[in-house]
Motif scaffolding. Structure first.
Motif, PDB file in Angstrom:
ATOM      1  N   MET A 254      -4.584   2.997   6.795  1.00  0.00           N
ATOM      2  CA  MET A 254      -3.894   2.212   5.772  1.00  0.00           C
ATOM      3  C   MET A 254      -3.033   3.134   4.914  1.00  0.00           C
ATOM      4  SD  MET A 254      -6.644  -0.746   5.071  1.00  0.00           S
ATOM      5  CE  MET A 254      -7.267  -1.594   6.541  1.00  0.00           C
ATOM      6  N   HIS A 255      -3.563   4.311   4.606  1.00  0.00           N
ATOM      7  CA  HIS A 255      -2.746   5.303   3.908  1.00  0.00           C
ATOM      8  C   HIS A 255      -1.468   5.586   4.686  1.00  0.00           C
ATOM      9  CE1 HIS A 255      -6.701   7.013   1.998  1.00  0.00           C
ATOM     10  NE2 HIS A 255      -6.327   5.885   1.443  1.00  0.00           N
ATOM     11  N   LYS A 256      -1.606   5.709   5.998  1.00  0.00           N
ATOM     12  CA  LYS A 256      -0.446   6.016   6.838  1.00  0.00           C
ATOM     13  C   LYS A 256       0.583   4.888   6.798  1.00  0.00           C
ATOM     14  CE  LYS A 256      -0.758   9.989   9.080  1.00  0.00           C
ATOM     15  NZ  LYS A 256       0.365  10.947   9.105  1.00  0.00           N
TER      16      LYS A 256
ATOM     17  N   PHE B  99       0.025  -4.470   4.972  1.00  0.00           N
ATOM     18  CA  PHE B  99      -1.106  -4.281   5.873  1.00  0.00           C
ATOM     19  C   PHE B  99      -2.307  -5.081   5.387  1.00  0.00           C
ATOM     20  CE2 PHE B  99      -3.246  -1.189   3.129  1.00  0.00           C
ATOM     21  CZ  PHE B  99      -2.208  -0.519   2.498  1.00  0.00           C
TER      22      PHE B  99
ATOM     23  N   GLU C 193     -12.454  -1.193  -0.466  1.00  0.00           N
ATOM     24  CA  GLU C 193     -11.579  -0.021  -0.471  1.00  0.00           C
ATOM     25  C   GLU C 193     -10.189  -0.327   0.087  1.00  0.00           C
ATOM     26  OE1 GLU C 193     -14.661   0.015   0.836  1.00  0.00           O
ATOM     27  OE2 GLU C 193     -15.777   1.119  -0.702  1.00  0.00           O
TER      28      GLU C 193
ATOM     29  N   TYR D  33      -1.851  -6.776  15.623  1.00  0.00           N
ATOM     30  CA  TYR D  33      -3.302  -6.740  15.380  1.00  0.00           C
ATOM     31  C   TYR D  33      -3.901  -5.592  16.194  1.00  0.00           C
ATOM     32  CZ  TYR D  33      -8.198  -8.505  15.676  1.00  0.00           C
ATOM     33  OH  TYR D  33      -9.565  -8.633  15.655  1.00  0.00           O
TER      34      TYR D  33
ATOM     35  N   PHE E 174      -8.510  -3.087  -0.323  1.00  0.00           N
ATOM     36  CA  PHE E 174      -7.757  -3.628  -1.461  1.00  0.00           C
ATOM     37  C   PHE E 174      -7.356  -2.494  -2.413  1.00  0.00           C
ATOM     38  CE2 PHE E 174      -9.569  -8.087  -0.821  1.00  0.00           C
ATOM     39  CZ  PHE E 174      -8.342  -8.647  -0.512  1.00  0.00           C
ATOM     40  N   CYS E 175      -8.269  -1.591  -2.686  1.00  0.00           N
ATOM     41  CA  CYS E 175      -7.965  -0.482  -3.600  1.00  0.00           C
ATOM     42  C   CYS E 175      -6.834   0.390  -3.063  1.00  0.00           C
ATOM     43  CB  CYS E 175      -9.214   0.375  -3.854  1.00  0.00           C
ATOM     44  SG  CYS E 175     -10.490  -0.512  -4.771  1.00  0.00           S
ATOM     45  N   ALA E 176      -6.740   0.488  -1.736  1.00  0.00           N
ATOM     46  CA  ALA E 176      -5.687   1.306  -1.125  1.00  0.00           C
ATOM     47  C   ALA E 176      -4.367   0.550  -1.018  1.00  0.00           C
ATOM     48  CB  ALA E 176      -6.137   1.790   0.253  1.00  0.00           C
ATOM     49  N   GLY E 177      -4.369  -0.729  -1.420  1.00  0.00           N
ATOM     50  CA  GLY E 177      -3.110  -1.469  -1.432  1.00  0.00           C
ATOM     51  C   GLY E 177      -2.955  -2.527  -0.346  1.00  0.00           C
TER      52      GLY E 177
ATOM     53  N   ILE F 228      -9.835   3.920   6.793  1.00  0.00           N
ATOM     54  CA  ILE F 228      -8.965   3.767   5.616  1.00  0.00           C
ATOM     55  C   ILE F 228      -7.737   4.673   5.707  1.00  0.00           C
ATOM     56  CG2 ILE F 228     -10.126   5.518   4.186  1.00  0.00           C
ATOM     57  CD1 ILE F 228      -9.045   2.094   2.870  1.00  0.00           C
ATOM     58  N   GLN F 229      -7.854   5.780   6.424  1.00  0.00           N
ATOM     59  CA  GLN F 229      -6.710   6.699   6.525  1.00  0.00           C
ATOM     60  C   GLN F 229      -5.525   6.048   7.235  1.00  0.00           C
ATOM     61  OE1 GLN F 229      -6.854   9.332   4.711  1.00  0.00           O
ATOM     62  NE2 GLN F 229      -9.064   9.181   4.303  1.00  0.00           N
TER      63      GLN F 229
ATOM     64  N   HIS G 188       1.145   2.877   4.428  1.00  0.00           N
ATOM     65  CA  HIS G 188       1.804   2.972   3.132  1.00  0.00           C
ATOM     66  C   HIS G 188       2.816   4.119   3.119  1.00  0.00           C
ATOM     67  CE1 HIS G 188       2.057   2.621  -1.312  1.00  0.00           C
ATOM     68  NE2 HIS G 188       2.277   3.928  -1.217  1.00  0.00           N
ATOM     69  N   GLU G 189       2.379   5.281   3.550  1.00  0.00           N
ATOM     70  CA  GLU G 189       3.233   6.462   3.462  1.00  0.00           C
ATOM     71  C   GLU G 189       4.444   6.386   4.383  1.00  0.00           C
ATOM     72  OE1 GLU G 189      -0.175   9.305   4.012  1.00  0.00           O
ATOM     73  OE2 GLU G 189       1.189  10.550   2.840  1.00  0.00           O
TER      74      GLU G 189
END
Lengths: 294, 294, 294, 294
Positions: free
Chosen positions: B173-175, B186, B196, B135, B198-201, B170-171, B177-178
């Motif tokens: 969350m992108h990380k 996440f 957003e 967390y 949810f939209c990012a996964g 949000i970036q 994922h990538e």
């Protein structure tokens, strides 16, 4: 009581095997600080890992420290608590044990409003006769109190009578001076600002540095009092690399590493804090040698 | 176990007179959350004032919550401790009491290095068989863990298997994922980012909102799953003023104010935290009405 | 040439009707500054709205200023340009016109790498024989140059020989001192840091204050040189409210408002910058009176 | 006119030897963008080095771009000026040349108050009939306009009718939506936020990406319009490493490096900006390949 000059912060030694507080080592480090001409001793501050101790340990360290200092200089006990009730409990214990001052920092989890901070201090102040030093250090506590709020508490709450600021922002000291026409004594808790805080009128320097640098912090203070700015600059720049290093590395880790190297057996900081690495320790000792070769 | 959807956070009710935990009110609020179609229940989180409870209270709240939920959905217990040893103690108790997951946040006083954070989690993980949700919430804990560090722990420590991020960035969350090709689940802990994330996964939304908004968070989640972006936007913008308000005002204060207005007797947050003012409560209720008129 | 003490910054007066540069008013303000015992004059700095002037205006102001100062003290011309080619053009013009020093700040739109900054200065330095003062002021230029980068340029580029820092961060001045063993002369461009910068060893104070406070800045400098810290504090705290006010309000607006009140007709700043409001002007004049009643 | 979808930003090519604008290369890059199904073309933006061009160059690039696009899609001309008078001059020239929209960003040296920003836009708006897109990008311009200020201008100044926000802060887009009940069309200028901005209701994505990624940005937009969130995620995550890289490296440098590798001869950015290094270029091309292998 008028506090001025060097307010020295002991660490809290732990035994290597058990991680219990080592009271013999505590006695030795306190006596060493007093030999370095400190004007007050402040156990259980940030450097003393106050926040990492159990309630029982806190009481034991407080009691032992007051006993060892034995009125040679004033003792300022540190209180850093999340809840008002626990802070009050410590304030009352400090008074009972014979402390001279308490230094109080409101640790935050949920951010506090100014009103919440005010009542936190007010309720602690109502529970003790001890003078209170407000302690502002957002880097550790997560809460930043504005000069305006601190001055409001100084003016509105009877036993709040001084402030220690560790933000390193000299403009805050200017504000303390201006908002109270010089009446609120302010103390600098940011080591790399030691020279300029004195120049701006700070009453004292709250520091762990005497643990590692002996009388050097006191000499800087004396040079300022003597109006010898060139000597003050000289003394400050000698100490500065060490001062910066211990702040950046975290005080418990770096000061304990230095004390262990200097022959004091003070153990490691409490987990998750770790020991300094060999490279860090070597760098630290280099800075100590650089500072003490005058 | 695969956690998905709405992870609901109960508050911890206190009795008005004694400030003691009110277990009857706790039972009622937990049952209400379960009626709102939440996919998991996470007692003793930030909203649950976990950091303000005594060790004994923490155990009691944990035990009662697990008992009330009674396997209807998974229970995720929150652990926010300064020292490694206390965090381990809680992890072991959580397992003993029958929790399904622990959510662990390393509270900081002295800033921790990445290595210190890693070993903190590693030692907790070694002490329990429970899955661990890392967390990250620098606004409360004072410590910011980078996506890179979290991914390293996910890959190197067996029972670390998910992450809740409350930074609102949000970036990050992108990380997640990538850096793991989508393998690290996440969860979003920043309410105004619900749409957003949810939209990012994001696998789920960790939120107190069902306390005040009932099934609305779940409807947002369903709209996303159905690929109905227009409906998701509509549902999100209706809830947003409330979501923003409770984050800005601090969750324990605002959620308790709302629950008290809605007829639950959950008392006040623990001091120094204060009750919401009348004006704040009125504003809050206005946002609740705005959100629930669909 | 060794620059020390008070480096005064004139504003650039505009005619009320046409917004054209008012050279008569410029002459008067320059002569007034020289009467206030300034040790150098720096036209076309941030306060001089250098960035808002056309290329032709910049040349005219430079020429007129050099002519009026007429070797009574050194003239330091300010250059703040986005492109290397335009900065070079101005550097060469400054040399041609007889300036003593150029003060160069690289304005940024796209952030520059250290290598890009280095070559920017290197190419300007190669195009002129004039000594160059590196000027760091991220608040206006959008670019922050680290002490390490500045020292690297000082050591690697022949005619770079001093630095003006306006960040207000005293630790940067410590760095200049430490990284060059005191060889790099540094000047303070943050007015509310005037006292402490001198205490830390600054060679000078770059300031608009003499426009409004006459000889007071010079008196502060003299007190420091005399080792009279109590007097320096006294003089500083008298000026501080004004110094803070003009920085927060923006120098062109506030200094022009004050000069207009004091009887100089210097017009308004260039649009979109606006005049100070009546309330702001009244506050400003109050601070001037407070400072000058010694 | 209703702008929706992909708003493509061309760079401004320079000749290798002379650093002059290369109008042939400009024509080729503009035509390439139009082949990639862009919904509008925005010459002279940040990526187009607008701020680094002379007044004459700006006019020439504007004229040539409008001529080449030749009404195939709308043309949005970028204006980034420090002074109101120069911004007005460009606005009038844009109208005269036949632009469809102007995108205006107030570059700052001295920080502007909200009132100064308002009047800056108001005076420009009064000087032209063209619709105005307010452009907020504090990272380049040094000025941050709040959603509240932007909405106030949208409501109070007739031809201000859309906003491009490049802060990357999704909460601002929520504010635009909420404060105007969805009436203010907002466009996202932060490439790594492309997916979520569309999900939050952005009318368009202002981007250089089509220069390097061809139709991929358009495909992402189509997936969103089709409500195919899984496909939108897939398309976004493929492009993201490139999108992040060009933002972090600075658009003129990275996009020109990529275009040169792809066979367009667009030269280098204007000094002090430098070319991408070989390592940077290789990394960039790797990201392009990764994105375009669908």
């Amino acid at each position: 009581m008028k506090l001025e000059g060097i307010i020295a912060y002991p660490i809290t030694p732990f035994k290597a095997e058990t991680q219990e507080v080592d009271f013999d080592a505590l006695t030795i480090t306190l006596n060493a600080l007093l030999e370095h001409q400190c004007d007050a001793i402040a156990p259980l501050g940030s450097a003393g890992e106050s926040a990492y101790l159990s309630w029982q340990e806190w009481q034991q360290v407080a009691q032992k420290s007051i006993e060892v200092v034995n009125h040679r200089v004033p003792v300022i006990l540190g209180i850093s608590e999340l809840t008002t009730s626990m802070a009050i409990q410590k304030a009352q214990k400090a008074e009972e044990l014979g402390a001279d001052v308490i230094m109080v920092i409101p640790v935050s989890y949920w951010k506090l409003t100014d009103q919440e901070v005010y009542e936190y201090y007010q309720q602690i102040a109502a529970a003790t006769k001890l003078p209170i030093m407000v302690y502002n250090n957002p880097a550790t506590s997560g809460l930043d109190m504005s000069p305006e709020l601190i001055v409001k508490m100084f003016e509105g709450i009877e036993n709040i009578c001084m402030v220690k600021d560790s933000t390193g922002d000299i403009q805050r000291m200017h504000k303390f001076h201006e908002l109270t026409q010089g009446k609120l004594p302010f103390y600098n808790g940011c080591n790399p600002l030691a020279l300029e805080a004195f120049c701006a009128g700070a009453s004292g320097w709250c520091t762990v540095a005497p643990n590692l640098l002996g009388k050097l912090p006191n000499l800087l203070y004396q040079a300022i009092k003597d109006g010898d700015l060139a000597q003050a600059q000289n003394l400050f720049y000698k100490q500065l690399p060490l001062l910066r290093f211990i702040v950046q590395g975290g005080l418990p880790k770096t000061v304990k590493a230095g004390l262990n190297e200097l022959g004091f057996n003070v153990g490691a900081p409490r987990k998750p804090l770790q020991n300094a690495s060999l490279a860090e320790t070597n760098q630290l000792m280099g800075f100590i040698r650089q500072a003490t070769q005058i």
